[in-house]
Structures are given as C-alpha cells and as structure tokens.
Motif scaffolding. Structure first.
Motif, PDB file in Angstrom:
ATOM      1  N   LEU A 157       0.835  -1.056   0.040  1.00 53.46           N
ATOM      2  CA  LEU A 157      -0.044   0.040   0.052  1.00 53.46           C
ATOM      3  C   LEU A 157       0.833   1.353   0.221  1.00 53.46           C
ATOM      4  O   LEU A 157       1.933   1.131   0.552  1.00 53.46           O
ATOM      5  CB  LEU A 157      -0.868   0.065   1.258  1.00 53.46           C
ATOM      6  CG  LEU A 157      -2.007  -1.084   1.244  1.00 53.46           C
ATOM      7  CD1 LEU A 157      -2.707  -1.169   2.726  1.00 53.46           C
ATOM      8  CD2 LEU A 157      -2.987  -1.202   0.214  1.00 53.46           C
ATOM      9  N   GLU A 210       1.309   5.161   0.715  1.00 54.28           N
ATOM     10  CA  GLU A 210       0.404   6.342   1.542  1.00 54.28           C
ATOM     11  C   GLU A 210       1.227   7.886   0.840  1.00 54.28           C
ATOM     12  O   GLU A 210       2.306   7.951   0.450  1.00 54.28           O
ATOM     13  CB  GLU A 210       0.700   6.797   2.825  1.00 54.28           C
ATOM     14  CG  GLU A 210       0.137   4.994   3.483  1.00 54.28           C
ATOM     15  CD  GLU A 210       0.859   4.733   4.913  1.00 54.28           C
ATOM     16  OE1 GLU A 210       0.376   3.818   5.419  1.00 54.28           O
ATOM     17  OE2 GLU A 210       1.988   5.523   5.032  1.00 54.28           O
ATOM     18  N   CYS A 213      -4.269   6.616   0.538  1.00 52.71           N
ATOM     19  CA  CYS A 213      -3.728   5.330   0.481  1.00 52.71           C
ATOM     20  C   CYS A 213      -4.053   4.627  -0.762  1.00 52.71           C
ATOM     21  O   CYS A 213      -5.371   4.345  -0.844  1.00 52.71           O
ATOM     22  CB  CYS A 213      -4.039   4.551   1.756  1.00 52.71           C
ATOM     23  SG  CYS A 213      -3.416   2.960   1.902  1.00 52.71           S
ATOM     24  N   TRP A 221      -6.777   3.145   9.367  1.00 57.64           N
ATOM     25  CA  TRP A 221      -5.706   3.691   9.520  1.00 57.64           C
ATOM     26  C   TRP A 221      -5.269   3.304  10.878  1.00 57.64           C
ATOM     27  O   TRP A 221      -5.836   3.460  11.966  1.00 57.64           O
ATOM     28  CB  TRP A 221      -6.058   5.511   9.527  1.00 57.64           C
ATOM     29  CG  TRP A 221      -6.170   5.794   8.028  1.00 57.64           C
ATOM     30  CD1 TRP A 221      -7.460   5.838   7.463  1.00 57.64           C
ATOM     31  CD2 TRP A 221      -5.144   6.096   7.171  1.00 57.64           C
ATOM     32  NE1 TRP A 221      -7.233   6.135   5.984  1.00 57.64           N
ATOM     33  CE2 TRP A 221      -5.965   6.433   5.923  1.00 57.64           C
ATOM     34  CE3 TRP A 221      -3.699   6.140   7.252  1.00 57.64           C
ATOM     35  CZ2 TRP A 221      -5.093   6.850   4.748  1.00 57.64           C
ATOM     36  CZ3 TRP A 221      -2.955   6.486   6.201  1.00 57.64           C
ATOM     37  CH2 TRP A 221      -3.701   6.879   4.668  1.00 57.64           C
ATOM     38  N   TYR A 259      -0.172   4.807   9.504  1.00 58.09           N
ATOM     39  CA  TYR A 259      -0.086   3.804   8.528  1.00 58.09           C
ATOM     40  C   TYR A 259      -1.555   3.422   8.221  1.00 58.09           C
ATOM     41  O   TYR A 259      -2.394   3.312   8.962  1.00 58.09           O
ATOM     42  CB  TYR A 259       0.520   2.560   9.170  1.00 58.09           C
ATOM     43  CG  TYR A 259       1.975   2.538   9.803  1.00 58.09           C
ATOM     44  CD1 TYR A 259       2.174   2.913  11.274  1.00 58.09           C
ATOM     45  CD2 TYR A 259       3.021   2.375   9.127  1.00 58.09           C
ATOM     46  CE1 TYR A 259       3.475   3.449  11.714  1.00 58.09           C
ATOM     47  CE2 TYR A 259       4.263   2.472   9.594  1.00 58.09           C
ATOM     48  CZ  TYR A 259       4.419   3.128  10.959  1.00 58.09           C
ATOM     49  OH  TYR A 259       5.704   3.039  11.278  1.00 58.09           O
ATOM     50  N   CYS A 260      -1.434   3.162   6.774  1.00 56.83           N
ATOM     51  CA  CYS A 260      -2.741   2.622   5.964  1.00 56.83           C
ATOM     52  C   CYS A 260      -2.559   0.933   6.015  1.00 56.83           C
ATOM     53  O   CYS A 260      -1.404   0.548   5.976  1.00 56.83           O
ATOM     54  CB  CYS A 260      -3.210   3.052   4.729  1.00 56.83           C
ATOM     55  SG  CYS A 260      -2.125   2.820   3.625  1.00 56.83           S
ATOM     56  N   GLY A 277       1.053   0.105   4.554  1.00 57.20           N
ATOM     57  CA  GLY A 277       1.847   1.108   4.040  1.00 57.20           C
ATOM     58  C   GLY A 277       2.866   1.318   4.530  1.00 57.20           C
ATOM     59  O   GLY A 277       3.306   0.777   5.645  1.00 57.20           O
TER      60      GLY A 277
END
Length: 126
Positions: free
Chosen positions: A4, A6, A22, A37, A96-97, A117
């Motif tokens: 992923l 971001e 994201c 998230w 962070y996603c 991510g």
C-alpha cells in the motif's frame, strides 16, 4: 515489497488540517475488504484510529479522533483517505494505512491486517 502506498502528511500547527491518501500497489489485493488507519506516536505502540468496511458503509473511530477525523474510500477500489481537522500536538506520529486479506470485519488489532503502507509522518506543533 510495497503493498500500500500512502501520500500526504507533513507538519502543521495545532488547529490545522491534513489529508492522507492510501492506494494499493498490488493489483491482487481484494478491493472489498476492511481498510483502516493506525498511528504510532514516538515511544508508543501502534493504535487503530479509523476503519471503514469493504463496502464503505460502516466507519469506526477511536475516541481520540472522533469528530475531527473522517475516513472515506472509493467504492470497489483499494483507495482510502483520512481527512484530519483541528489537529492537536498529540496527533503527532507515523500514520499507517492497512487492509485485511479476507472479507472479515474491521478490528483494532494490527495482527488482523495483512497489507501495510510504509507510513506517513504527521507533526503537529503547538
């Protein structure tokens, strides 16, 4: 391997706004699973702050961000956003996603999420 990606983040003063996005870098990731998230403040563990169901019809927020942050996603896609308003110094951290591998419900447990991510830094000064 990047899963992923971001974008967004940065440094703002208290009361300001930022937007994170994201998107999946791997086309094999299912588009219909929960996305969320998490954030990690310096010296602390990773905490979940917002999640959205695979269909985008259910959202959940941590009490610390409720009323200030909004999570959305593009239906049928692995694209998600986090709109952050009225930011506070305690919102500082790495964001962070993440996304679940299968079509299960959203949780606040990082170990339930398969794809992550690389993290985006958010710094809020007083």
């Amino acid at each position: 391997q990047v899963q992923l990606v971001e974008r967004g983040g940065g440094a703002v003063q208290a009361g300001g706004s930022l937007r994170l996005s994201c998107a999946a870098a791997n086309k094999n990731i299912l588009a219909s699973t929960c996305m969320a998230w998490f954030r990690q403040a310096p010296g602390k563990g990773r905490e979940g702050i917002a999640s959205i169901s695979g269909g985008g019809d259910r959202t959940t927020y941590a009490d610390s961000v409720k009323g200030r942050f909004t999570i959305t996603r593009e239906t049928g896609k692995n694209v998600m956003y986090l709109e952050m308003n009225n930011l506070k110094p305690e919102d500082t951290g790495t964001y962070y996603c993440t996304q679940r591998l299968s079509a299960q419900g959203c949780t606040w447990y990082p170990t339930d999420y398969r794809f992550w991510g690389q993290g985006a830094q958010v710094t809020v000064s007083s």
